[in-house]
Design a protein around this motif. Sequence first.
Motif, PDB file in Angstrom:
ATOM      1  N   LEU A 130      34.669  44.387  31.711  1.00  0.00           N
ATOM      2  CA  LEU A 130      33.855  43.462  32.491  1.00  0.00           C
ATOM      3  C   LEU A 130      34.566  43.153  33.796  1.00  0.00           C
ATOM      4  O   LEU A 130      35.760  42.825  33.810  1.00  0.00           O
ATOM      5  N   THR A 131      33.826  43.229  34.903  1.00  0.00           N
ATOM      6  CA  THR A 131      34.452  43.196  36.229  1.00  0.00           C
ATOM      7  C   THR A 131      33.544  42.487  37.214  1.00  0.00           C
ATOM      8  O   THR A 131      32.318  42.556  37.108  1.00  0.00           O
ATOM      9  N   VAL A 132      34.154  41.818  38.190  1.00  0.00           N
ATOM     10  CA  VAL A 132      33.422  41.317  39.344  1.00  0.00           C
ATOM     11  C   VAL A 132      33.649  42.294  40.488  1.00  0.00           C
ATOM     12  O   VAL A 132      34.789  42.577  40.869  1.00  0.00           O
ATOM     13  N   GLU A 133      32.556  42.828  41.012  1.00  0.00           N
ATOM     14  CA  GLU A 133      32.635  43.780  42.128  1.00  0.00           C
ATOM     15  C   GLU A 133      32.543  42.978  43.424  1.00  0.00           C
ATOM     16  O   GLU A 133      31.478  42.496  43.810  1.00  0.00           O
ATOM     17  N   ALA A 134      33.695  42.827  44.083  1.00  0.00           N
ATOM     18  CA  ALA A 134      33.789  41.909  45.217  1.00  0.00           C
ATOM     19  C   ALA A 134      32.945  42.359  46.399  1.00  0.00           C
ATOM     20  O   ALA A 134      32.965  43.534  46.793  1.00  0.00           O
ATOM     21  N   THR A 135      32.198  41.409  46.956  1.00  0.00           N
ATOM     22  CA  THR A 135      31.520  41.626  48.233  1.00  0.00           C
ATOM     23  C   THR A 135      32.216  40.846  49.339  1.00  0.00           C
ATOM     24  O   THR A 135      32.050  41.156  50.521  1.00  0.00           O
ATOM     25  N   THR A 136      32.958  39.815  48.960  1.00  0.00           N
ATOM     26  CA  THR A 136      33.841  39.114  49.897  1.00  0.00           C
ATOM     27  C   THR A 136      35.187  38.947  49.217  1.00  0.00           C
ATOM     28  O   THR A 136      35.275  38.803  47.990  1.00  0.00           O
ATOM     29  N   PHE A 137      36.257  38.958  50.004  1.00  0.00           N
ATOM     30  CA  PHE A 137      37.605  38.844  49.459  1.00  0.00           C
ATOM     31  C   PHE A 137      38.516  38.234  50.505  1.00  0.00           C
ATOM     32  O   PHE A 137      38.418  38.557  51.695  1.00  0.00           O
ATOM     33  N   THR A 138      39.414  37.347  50.072  1.00  0.00           N
ATOM     34  CA  THR A 138      40.435  36.830  50.981  1.00  0.00           C
ATOM     35  C   THR A 138      41.635  36.367  50.179  1.00  0.00           C
ATOM     36  O   THR A 138      41.551  36.135  48.969  1.00  0.00           O
ATOM     37  N   ILE A 139      42.756  36.240  50.857  1.00  0.00           N
ATOM     38  CA  ILE A 139      43.988  35.683  50.265  1.00  0.00           C
ATOM     39  C   ILE A 139      44.045  34.209  50.625  1.00  0.00           C
ATOM     40  O   ILE A 139      43.971  33.849  51.810  1.00  0.00           O
ATOM     41  N   LEU A 140      44.158  33.376  49.628  1.00  0.00           N
ATOM     42  CA  LEU A 140      44.228  31.926  49.854  1.00  0.00           C
ATOM     43  C   LEU A 140      45.665  31.430  49.985  1.00  0.00           C
ATOM     44  O   LEU A 140      45.940  30.546  50.792  1.00  0.00           O
ATOM     45  N   THR A 141      46.557  31.971  49.155  1.00  0.00           N
ATOM     46  CA  THR A 141      47.966  31.554  49.195  1.00  0.00           C
ATOM     47  C   THR A 141      48.839  32.785  49.013  1.00  0.00           C
ATOM     48  O   THR A 141      48.706  33.513  48.019  1.00  0.00           O
ATOM     49  N   LYS A 142      49.753  33.004  49.957  1.00  0.00           N
ATOM     50  CA  LYS A 142      50.702  34.109  49.861  1.00  0.00           C
ATOM     51  C   LYS A 142      51.904  33.650  49.033  1.00  0.00           C
ATOM     52  O   LYS A 142      52.554  32.643  49.343  1.00  0.00           O
ATOM     53  N   ALA A 143      52.197  34.356  47.936  1.00  0.00           N
ATOM     54  CA  ALA A 143      53.388  34.073  47.131  1.00  0.00           C
ATOM     55  C   ALA A 143      54.586  34.759  47.777  1.00  0.00           C
ATOM     56  O   ALA A 143      54.638  35.991  47.840  1.00  0.00           O
ATOM     57  N   LEU A 144      55.524  33.975  48.272  1.00  0.00           N
ATOM     58  CA  LEU A 144      56.675  34.551  48.965  1.00  0.00           C
ATOM     59  C   LEU A 144      57.733  35.075  47.999  1.00  0.00           C
ATOM     60  O   LEU A 144      58.490  35.978  48.343  1.00  0.00           O
ATOM     61  N   ARG A 145      57.778  34.512  46.835  1.00  0.00           N
ATOM     62  CA  ARG A 145      58.777  34.943  45.857  1.00  0.00           C
ATOM     63  C   ARG A 145      58.081  35.754  44.763  1.00  0.00           C
ATOM     64  O   ARG A 145      57.037  35.349  44.262  1.00  0.00           O
ATOM     65  N   PRO A 146      58.648  36.879  44.352  1.00  0.00           N
ATOM     66  CA  PRO A 146      57.967  37.741  43.371  1.00  0.00           C
ATOM     67  C   PRO A 146      58.060  37.173  41.952  1.00  0.00           C
ATOM     68  O   PRO A 146      59.001  36.448  41.604  1.00  0.00           O
TER      69      PRO A 146
END
Length: 513
Positions: A130-146
Amino acid sequence: MAEDLGTTEREIIAQRMKKAEALRALGVNPFGNGWQPAHLAADIVARYGDAPAEEIAKDPGAWSLAGRVLAVRSFGKAAFLRLRDRSAELQVWVKKDKVGERAFEVFKLLDIGDIVAAEGPATRTKTGELTVEATTFTILTKALRPLPEKWHGLTDVEQRYRQRYVDLVVTPGVRDVFVKRARIVSTIRRFLDERGYLEVETPSLHKPEEAGGAAARPFETHHNALDLDLKLRIATELHLKRLVVGGLDRVYEIGRIWRNEGIDRRHNPEFTSIEFYQAYATQDDLMKLTEELFHQLAVAVTGSARIAFQGQELDLTPPYPRVSMLEVGARALGLAPDDALAGRGLAEALGRAAARENDSEGSWKLEQAAKKSPGEAIALAFEIFGEPQLPKDRPAFVVDFPLETSPLSRRRDADPRLVDRFELFVAGMEVANAFSELNDPTDQRARFEAQMKAKAAGDEEAMPYDEDFVRALEHGMPPTAGEGIGIDRVTMLLTDSPSIRDVILFPLLKTRE
């Protein structure tokens, strides 16, 4: 997006900071705000279940999600993301021809651990996921530490507790423990509220003479403005009983307790307890209530009265057996209960027990018990010899406590050498302590005086003399029974957690250099 496993963490952070700057150049704030998902991953799972792709295609919906990226599989102009929100995990399919050139440029700056937003219809892939096929996408928060690559491979197990925020992200089952903990607390609240109890709050900062209610060493602090030495509470008992005097016949408090004691698998210096008090009740009434409560907790949290704890099957279905501390403790020393209570032959019996005890600490405690009262010696003998013999497959009430062990409990009418008290043990752990409350102010004053003598003799856990509490009793407290339950230990039981640190979000740990 794949990171070189040989790259140092400092270099990884520098690389991710460059990606944050690249996001800004694209007009995306890498630490954004103001985007709110309309749905949860669990909503989509609940909507479609195991429905085949053809059925989903008839009504794919328009779904809006946000969460943390745990995995990425990239295929040039498309990728599959494993996204987790507060409800569940779900796959998101990002394709360049669906999200557009700019959004795909944003996607290419993605790292595992980033928090992202996606919108689009549901589908089921050829692999059946089961999957959501993205029509819009963005990064809200960049994780600086892995995130750690092999969390379970870490040799320093304390890192999970030190960095609980990472533990919650990457360790399977951890979040579920704390969801269940919250359910335990809410179930207890509902259980007591339905029975007419009133939830209250009492002070955490106590004057030295008020820091009682248990045998424990308190933490000390100082209030600068009042130039007043204070202690953190070791129990809520004495203030709650003051409220019963005031006419609040059924009260409870769920709160943090602090005790300046050692740390081990079952003890943390700060922990959560609930104490509740009921006027016109006895210890027998609370036994029945406790059986009902623990049965209800097991069913609410695990779905069954039968639970598993550390490889042992336990049945929390009432009734629970009762085990006499007096009889078991005395007979473990080879004495009749009356002789043990009277101290006849007790010193010799303790010496013999110490000589045959294999554990050096237990042997030393038995030797020292000869200097204590008969009741305290019986209680110690029960702790060493009786507790390991308690039922393994079900809870058990320990009853028949000697008077000296319980400075706040009511004497038993039929035998004043004992008090009306019980402790509930489950899987070898004490999880509840209750008694019919002492409401005779003269007797209470004498017990406090005995505690002061014990403190003067070196007992650091003896209670202070609380004259205001005696004054409250002199105004008249109705016949009352009270109980304390350790929330952390109950959570250990119902989540099959071996250590108290597994069920406290931020347990106290030794400072690292």
